[in-house]
Design an enzyme around this catalytic site. Sequence first.
Site, PDB file in Angstrom:
ATOM      1  N   SER A  52       0.820  -1.214   0.000  1.00 25.95           N
ATOM      2  CA  SER A  52       0.000   0.000   0.000  1.00 25.95           C
ATOM      3  C   SER A  52       0.853   1.263   0.000  1.00 25.95           C
ATOM      4  O   SER A  52       1.647   1.468  -0.914  1.00 25.95           O
ATOM      5  CB  SER A  52      -0.954  -0.059   1.190  1.00 25.95           C
ATOM      6  OG  SER A  52      -1.874   0.981   1.133  1.00 25.95           O
TER       7      SER A  52
ATOM      8  N   ASP B 276      -1.972   6.310  -3.801  1.00 24.63           N
ATOM      9  CA  ASP B 276      -0.909   5.551  -3.153  1.00 24.63           C
ATOM     10  C   ASP B 276      -0.523   4.386  -4.075  1.00 24.63           C
ATOM     11  O   ASP B 276      -1.024   4.287  -5.201  1.00 24.63           O
ATOM     12  CB  ASP B 276      -1.322   5.104  -1.736  1.00 24.63           C
ATOM     13  CG  ASP B 276      -2.373   4.022  -1.712  1.00 24.63           C
ATOM     14  OD1 ASP B 276      -3.086   3.868  -2.723  1.00 24.63           O
ATOM     15  OD2 ASP B 276      -2.486   3.318  -0.699  1.00 24.63           O
TER      16      ASP B 276
ATOM     17  N   ASP C 218      -1.034   1.214  -4.300  1.00 21.99           N
ATOM     18  CA  ASP C 218      -2.007   0.225  -4.789  1.00 21.99           C
ATOM     19  C   ASP C 218      -3.321   0.882  -5.204  1.00 21.99           C
ATOM     20  O   ASP C 218      -4.311   0.201  -5.488  1.00 21.99           O
ATOM     21  CB  ASP C 218      -2.243  -0.896  -3.766  1.00 21.99           C
ATOM     22  CG  ASP C 218      -2.892  -0.407  -2.484  1.00 21.99           C
ATOM     23  OD1 ASP C 218      -2.623   0.734  -2.081  1.00 21.99           O
ATOM     24  OD2 ASP C 218      -3.674  -1.176  -1.875  1.00 21.99           O
TER      25      ASP C 218
ATOM     26  N   ASP D 259      -5.749   2.517  -3.860  1.00 24.99           N
ATOM     27  CA  ASP D 259      -7.047   2.506  -3.182  1.00 24.99           C
ATOM     28  C   ASP D 259      -7.320   3.845  -2.503  1.00 24.99           C
ATOM     29  O   ASP D 259      -8.462   4.173  -2.221  1.00 24.99           O
ATOM     30  CB  ASP D 259      -7.196   1.324  -2.199  1.00 24.99           C
ATOM     31  CG  ASP D 259      -6.147   1.294  -1.112  1.00 24.99           C
ATOM     32  OD1 ASP D 259      -5.168   2.057  -1.184  1.00 24.99           O
ATOM     33  OD2 ASP D 259      -6.309   0.493  -0.167  1.00 24.99           O
TER      34      ASP D 259
END
Length: 456
Positions: A99, A241, A243, A245
Amino acid sequence: MEDRLIVSVSGVRGIVGGSLTPQVAREFGRAFGTMLGAGKTVAIGRDTRPSGPELQGAVTAGLLDTGVNVVDLAVASTPAIALMTRLLAADGGVVVTASHNPGEYNGIKFLQPTGTGLTAADASKLKGVWQARRFATVEQDQRGRKSQDAGAGARHVETVAKCCDASAVAAARFKVVLDSVNGAGSLETPMLLERLGCELVHLNCEPTGDFAHPPEPVAENLAELCEVVKGQGAAVGFAQDADADRLAIVDENGVFIGEEYTLALATAFVLSKRRGKVATNMVTSRMIDDVAEAAGCEVIRTPTGEANVVEGMLAHECIFGGEGGGGVIEPRVVLVRDSLVAIAYVLQYMAETGRAMSELVARIPRYVMIKTKIPCGAGAAEKVAVAVRKVFETREDAAFNETDGLRVALPDAWVCARASNTEPIMRIIAEAGSRDVAEALVKKVREIAEAVTAED
Ligand code: MG
């Protein structure tokens, strides 16, 4: 830098080559496969970190060892992998990502068939299987089979685009600056912005995992984005970010508006279209309360953690939800945080109102949030909550929520004290209309907590 493998409700995380090795990844693949059982199917993908292919390969091998079939989605955002887990009717999903953590980290996140992260109960079951190394491996000829699906990003974009009015956004012909930090958003997000008819200036747009700045979308990491938005005369800037999300927003003046605004603005947009309940965690800004109140809608406060917010959304039939750190959850796409949904909704909100980002921000009451943490053992947290409650109970206007630590809501402020799930610390967070009031609330709770932990 301290390196220990963190195994929590959000999955596994560690420094690659240190606490997180291909062997550990394979063991977790075997543990997840053991939980699901031979013959089941798992969808797996990753963010762009250079360690991703090897770790994904190791988790995959572990799953195959237990007779579980694997669909390889390669590089895609966490919401795209979650969506594919659901669309493929898989029995579970895996995302290899750390993440917003720096490049030396990686992690493994496990998903339910719905795409949401595991429940606390399943996460602890998984940890138990891993700790005991009780893996249900199968004979060589019964190992699972592997297949590939390269369509995750495109299907994600398709699904998000269906939830918004692409032609309304396209008519506004926005110029948008996007910083994908060379992460998983690099590939999908331009497809969405093209669908929305935006002119795109794309920073850090190579899916290399070579992060140009720490991949957490917070003010100190977004100086370049702010500069380019202003220099280019863009309507808005977005930062994802690694990833993809979470999303942070920069206004047309190149000002970072703060990651708490993403959910507030997206919620304001959603509630301008449809009425219904929304859910968020204990420590998300009360801007969402103002936005919901203006629309005559209710806010459900859940324990911290994405899976808990989702659980609250399902239990209360919420139409929208999310977390304050830039994570919006649209059940019509998939039940995880999704930066592409946030981008689409914020752009449509700007297009339909004809208002600049700074004007939309100015319409929401402004608050100051203060955060601190103190050392606190597992046993002391409950005593702190009791002591804090006792002090605030003398106020008639205080309301208490004890589903995750203690949250005290006052008419125009709140303070929350909760133990961390991963470290022996307690976080104390307060929000109020002024810095003085927020700081005084944090100080008050901190003093109570320190007195309690000193006795311990
Ligand atoms: Mg993330």
